[in-house]
Write a protein that holds these residues in place. Structure first.
Motif, PDB file in Angstrom:
ATOM      1  N   ALA A  76       0.832  -1.209   0.000  1.00 23.07           N
ATOM      2  CA  ALA A  76       0.000   0.000   0.000  1.00 23.07           C
ATOM      3  C   ALA A  76       0.863   1.255   0.000  1.00 23.07           C
ATOM      4  O   ALA A  76       0.536   2.254  -0.644  1.00 23.07           O
ATOM      5  N   ALA A  77       2.002   1.192   0.711  1.00 22.15           N
ATOM      6  CA  ALA A  77       2.869   2.370   0.827  1.00 22.15           C
ATOM      7  C   ALA A  77       3.822   2.511  -0.355  1.00 22.15           C
ATOM      8  O   ALA A  77       4.062   3.625  -0.838  1.00 22.15           O
ATOM      9  N   CYS A  78       4.370   1.401  -0.834  1.00 21.91           N
ATOM     10  CA  CYS A  78       5.397   1.409  -1.891  1.00 21.91           C
ATOM     11  C   CYS A  78       5.176   0.191  -2.786  1.00 21.91           C
ATOM     12  O   CYS A  78       5.889  -0.809  -2.646  1.00 21.91           O
ATOM     13  N   PRO A  79       4.194   0.226  -3.673  1.00 23.41           N
ATOM     14  CA  PRO A  79       3.850  -0.960  -4.472  1.00 23.41           C
ATOM     15  C   PRO A  79       5.018  -1.494  -5.293  1.00 23.41           C
ATOM     16  O   PRO A  79       5.726  -0.730  -5.956  1.00 23.41           O
ATOM     17  N   GLY A  80       5.226  -2.814  -5.191  1.00 26.81           N
ATOM     18  CA  GLY A  80       6.208  -3.480  -6.033  1.00 26.81           C
ATOM     19  C   GLY A  80       7.658  -3.154  -5.746  1.00 26.81           C
ATOM     20  O   GLY A  80       8.518  -3.369  -6.599  1.00 26.81           O
ATOM     21  N   VAL A  81       7.951  -2.650  -4.560  1.00 26.68           N
ATOM     22  CA  VAL A  81       9.315  -2.183  -4.260  1.00 26.68           C
ATOM     23  C   VAL A  81      10.069  -3.117  -3.311  1.00 26.68           C
ATOM     24  O   VAL A  81      11.215  -3.492  -3.567  1.00 26.68           O
ATOM     25  N   VAL A  82       9.445  -3.493  -2.194  1.00 29.71           N
ATOM     26  CA  VAL A  82      10.152  -4.235  -1.138  1.00 29.71           C
ATOM     27  C   VAL A  82       9.919  -5.738  -1.289  1.00 29.71           C
ATOM     28  O   VAL A  82       8.778  -6.195  -1.359  1.00 29.71           O
ATOM     29  N   SER A  83      10.994  -6.493  -1.310  1.00 28.90           N
ATOM     30  CA  SER A  83      10.894  -7.945  -1.463  1.00 28.90           C
ATOM     31  C   SER A  83      10.442  -8.609  -0.175  1.00 28.90           C
ATOM     32  O   SER A  83      10.682  -8.101   0.932  1.00 28.90           O
ATOM     33  N   CYS A  84       9.821  -9.768  -0.321  1.00 29.80           N
ATOM     34  CA  CYS A  84       9.442 -10.566   0.848  1.00 29.80           C
ATOM     35  C   CYS A  84      10.681 -11.047   1.589  1.00 29.80           C
ATOM     36  O   CYS A  84      10.671 -11.184   2.808  1.00 29.80           O
ATOM     37  N   ALA A  85      11.753 -11.296   0.839  1.00 26.25           N
ATOM     38  CA  ALA A  85      13.011 -11.746   1.452  1.00 26.25           C
ATOM     39  C   ALA A  85      13.563 -10.687   2.397  1.00 26.25           C
ATOM     40  O   ALA A  85      14.068 -11.007   3.482  1.00 26.25           O
ATOM     41  N   ASP A  86      13.474  -9.416   1.995  1.00 28.15           N
ATOM     42  CA  ASP A  86      13.943  -8.341   2.863  1.00 28.15           C
ATOM     43  C   ASP A  86      13.017  -8.149   4.060  1.00 28.15           C
ATOM     44  O   ASP A  86      13.464  -7.843   5.168  1.00 28.15           O
ATOM     45  N   ILE A  87      11.716  -8.323   3.838  1.00 30.91           N
ATOM     46  CA  ILE A  87      10.765  -8.217   4.951  1.00 30.91           C
ATOM     47  C   ILE A  87      11.100  -9.269   6.004  1.00 30.91           C
ATOM     48  O   ILE A  87      11.125  -8.985   7.210  1.00 30.91           O
ATOM     49  N   LEU A  88      11.376 -10.491   5.562  1.00 26.96           N
ATOM     50  CA  LEU A  88      11.706 -11.577   6.499  1.00 26.96           C
ATOM     51  C   LEU A  88      12.997 -11.284   7.261  1.00 26.96           C
ATOM     52  O   LEU A  88      13.090 -11.528   8.467  1.00 26.96           O
ATOM     53  N   ALA A  89      13.990 -10.734   6.566  1.00 25.03           N
ATOM     54  CA  ALA A  89      15.261 -10.398   7.224  1.00 25.03           C
ATOM     55  C   ALA A  89      15.046  -9.339   8.306  1.00 25.03           C
ATOM     56  O   ALA A  89      15.620  -9.432   9.405  1.00 25.03           O
ATOM     57  N   LEU A  90      14.240  -8.330   8.012  1.00 22.69           N
ATOM     58  CA  LEU A  90      13.952  -7.278   8.989  1.00 22.69           C
ATOM     59  C   LEU A  90      13.110  -7.824  10.149  1.00 22.69           C
ATOM     60  O   LEU A  90      13.355  -7.506  11.315  1.00 22.69           O
ATOM     61  N   ALA A  91      12.132  -8.657   9.811  1.00 19.56           N
ATOM     62  CA  ALA A  91      11.239  -9.192  10.844  1.00 19.56           C
ATOM     63  C   ALA A  91      11.996 -10.102  11.807  1.00 19.56           C
ATOM     64  O   ALA A  91      11.699 -10.135  13.006  1.00 19.56           O
ATOM     65  N   ALA A  92      12.996 -10.834  11.298  1.00 21.07           N
ATOM     66  CA  ALA A  92      13.811 -11.685  12.179  1.00 21.07           C
ATOM     67  C   ALA A  92      14.566 -10.822  13.177  1.00 21.07           C
ATOM     68  O   ALA A  92      14.612 -11.126  14.380  1.00 21.07           O
ATOM     69  N   ARG A  93      15.163  -9.735  12.688  1.00 22.80           N
ATOM     70  CA  ARG A  93      15.861  -8.815  13.590  1.00 22.80           C
ATOM     71  C   ARG A  93      14.905  -8.209  14.614  1.00 22.80           C
ATOM     72  O   ARG A  93      15.201  -8.173  15.822  1.00 22.80           O
ATOM     73  N   ASP A  94      13.740  -7.775  14.151  1.00 24.07           N
ATOM     74  CA  ASP A  94      12.790  -7.124  15.052  1.00 24.07           C
ATOM     75  C   ASP A  94      12.231  -8.104  16.087  1.00 24.07           C
ATOM     76  O   ASP A  94      11.911  -7.713  17.214  1.00 24.07           O
ATOM     77  N   SER A  95      12.115  -9.370  15.718  1.00 19.57           N
ATOM     78  CA  SER A  95      11.657 -10.387  16.669  1.00 19.57           C
ATOM     79  C   SER A  95      12.663 -10.568  17.796  1.00 19.57           C
ATOM     80  O   SER A  95      12.284 -10.747  18.957  1.00 19.57           O
ATOM     81  N   VAL A  96      13.945 -10.511  17.449  1.00 18.34           N
ATOM     82  CA  VAL A  96      15.001 -10.605  18.455  1.00 18.34           C
ATOM     83  C   VAL A  96      14.956  -9.390  19.383  1.00 18.34           C
ATOM     84  O   VAL A  96      15.027  -9.523  20.615  1.00 18.34           O
ATOM     85  N   VAL A  97      14.831  -8.210  18.803  1.00 17.70           N
ATOM     86  CA  VAL A  97      14.792  -6.974  19.597  1.00 17.70           C
ATOM     87  C   VAL A  97      13.598  -6.999  20.558  1.00 17.70           C
ATOM     88  O   VAL A  97      13.728  -6.658  21.742  1.00 17.70           O
ATOM     89  N   LEU A  98      12.426  -7.423  20.055  1.00 15.23           N
ATOM     90  CA  LEU A  98      11.224  -7.488  20.895  1.00 15.23           C
ATOM     91  C   LEU A  98      11.395  -8.469  22.055  1.00 15.23           C
ATOM     92  O   LEU A  98      10.751  -8.330  23.091  1.00 15.23           O
ATOM     93  N   SER A  99      12.277  -9.432  21.874  1.00 13.31           N
ATOM     94  CA  SER A  99      12.526 -10.434  22.911  1.00 13.31           C
ATOM     95  C   SER A  99      13.648 -10.013  23.862  1.00 13.31           C
ATOM     96  O   SER A  99      14.109 -10.809  24.683  1.00 13.31           O
ATOM     97  N   GLY A 100      14.094  -8.758  23.728  1.00 11.76           N
ATOM     98  CA  GLY A 100      15.135  -8.245  24.618  1.00 11.76           C
ATOM     99  C   GLY A 100      16.536  -8.422  24.092  1.00 11.76           C
ATOM    100  O   GLY A 100      17.511  -8.190  24.812  1.00 11.76           O
ATOM    101  N   GLY A 101      16.664  -8.841  22.824  1.00 15.91           N
ATOM    102  CA  GLY A 101      17.971  -9.067  22.233  1.00 15.91           C
ATOM    103  C   GLY A 101      18.524  -7.851  21.531  1.00 15.91           C
ATOM    104  O   GLY A 101      17.947  -6.765  21.582  1.00 15.91           O
ATOM    105  N   PRO A 102      19.650  -8.017  20.841  1.00 15.77           N
ATOM    106  CA  PRO A 102      20.347  -6.888  20.223  1.00 15.77           C
ATOM    107  C   PRO A 102      19.670  -6.408  18.948  1.00 15.77           C
ATOM    108  O   PRO A 102      18.922  -7.150  18.296  1.00 15.77           O
ATOM    109  N   ARG A 103      19.960  -5.183  18.601  1.00 16.49           N
ATOM    110  CA  ARG A 103      19.523  -4.621  17.329  1.00 16.49           C
ATOM    111  C   ARG A 103      20.755  -4.453  16.442  1.00 16.49           C
ATOM    112  O   ARG A 103      21.803  -4.043  16.908  1.00 16.49           O
ATOM    113  N   TRP A 104      20.641  -4.794  15.178  1.00 19.34           N
ATOM    114  CA  TRP A 104      21.750  -4.624  14.239  1.00 19.34           C
ATOM    115  C   TRP A 104      21.215  -4.040  12.936  1.00 19.34           C
ATOM    116  O   TRP A 104      20.021  -4.110  12.653  1.00 19.34           O
TER     117      TRP A 104
END
Length: 323
Positions: free
Chosen positions: A108-136
């Motif tokens: 909706a924000a940026c049609p056809g721009v961001v890959s699902c692979a990049d979304i997964l990479a970011l979401a993995a990092r954010d899941s760690v951060v939400l669990s009290g882990g490091p941010r990179w």
């Protein structure tokens, strides 16, 4: 003083060529094309984990399982009767709906721009951060794969792999032994079903005895959760006492014979990997390692396995299907 202009020009041209060809990933890849990408993914992960706490470790495992099969190309997200998602190691994973929600908002924000692979990479990092882990910082620029087959998951690391096999499987993906120990440390959050370890509790390797790597004081607790002959739906924390918190206690549990999975317990009982566990624990006389720092480094390294960039693959409109 020697003129450094030719050297600087060489590196500038090399960088521009790399970017033009789309080779590799870089931090800030969407800075101009979709500047809100990180905040949108972060918001989706926060909402998803609130609804389902199992989503945080699930997404972290999902990224690992994706990268180990045909590279970090989001092929694990594709639906189908024989897709990667249906393979036995991937059936317990949770959090797919979180990636779909983030993708919907990004389309909706940026049609056809961001890959699902990049979304997964970011979401993995954010899941760690939400669990009290490091941010990179997560380098971005991956493109999505077109092939997803359950049969390709045969070489995923398994819960009963000996250390030699774990090291070999990691080396095949360009990861060294320290990366292996660091990344398996992601088991500091999440759970495992009895089917993945109950064989260790009663008749290990036909001995009619439990796995000697299990602390005898820990055994009754595991047996109470996973009775002999029954697997059920019970799930057991991989990091006893800290199942939702991303911290160093996982390695202390390994040292104390409280590793739940056989493959985890072997990280301590095998000297090849034990020294890295000891370094994460700050054992005297060894050069210490900071788990939070090293985890981010190894995640970036793993996130660059067999990438599709430039004109390879595609940017999927839906993460569950190719265009």
């Amino acid at each position: 003083m020697k003129d450094k202009t030719p050297v600087l020009l060489f590196f500038l041209l090399a960088t521009l060529t790399t970017l033009a060809l789309g080779q590799g990933t870089r931090v800030g890849f969407y800075r101009t094309t979709c500047p809100r990408v990180e905040s949108i993914v972060q918001s989706a992960v926060q909402s998803g984990v609130r609804s389902n706490p199992r989503a945080a470790p699930g997404i972290l495992r999902m990224f690992f399982h994706d990268c180990f099969v045909n590279g970090c190309d989001a092929s694990i997200l594709i639906d189908g009767s024989s897709s990667e998602k249906t393979a036995v190691p991937n059936v317990p994973l949770r959090g797919f709906e979180v990636i779909d929600a983030a993708k919907s908002q990004l389309e909706a924000a940026c049609p056809g721009v961001v890959s699902c692979a990049d979304i997964l990479a970011l979401a993995a990092r954010d899941s760690v951060v939400l669990s009290g882990g490091p941010r990179w910082q997560v380098p971005l620029g991956r493109r999505d794969g077109l092939v997803s087959q359950a049969s390709d998951t045969a070489n995923l690391p398994a819960f009963n792999d000996p250390i030699s096999v774990q090291i070999s499987k990691s080396a095949d993906k360009g990861l060294n032994t320290q990366d292996l120990v660091t990344l398996v440390g992601g088991h500091t959050i999440g759970t495992a079903g009895c089917a993945t370890f109950s064989y260790r509790l009663y008749n290990f390797n036909g001995t009619n005895q439990p796995d000697p790597d299990i602390n005898p004081a820990f055994l009754p607790q595991l047996r109470a959760l996973c009775p002999n002959g029954g697997v059920g739906t019970v799930r057991v924390g991989l990091d006893t006492g800290s199942v939702t918190r991303f911290d160093n206690s996982y390695f202390a549990n390994l040292r104390n014979g409280r590793g739940v999975l056989e493959s985890d317990a072997k990280l301590w009982s095998d000297p090849t990997t034990q020294r890295f566990v000891q370094r994460f624990l700050g054992i005297r006389g060894l050069l210490g390692l900071r788990f939070d720092v090293e985890f981010g480094r190894s995640m970036v390294k793993m996130g660059n396995i067999d990438l599709k960039t430039g004109t390879q693959g595609q940017i999927r409109r839906l993460c569950t299907a190719t265009n």
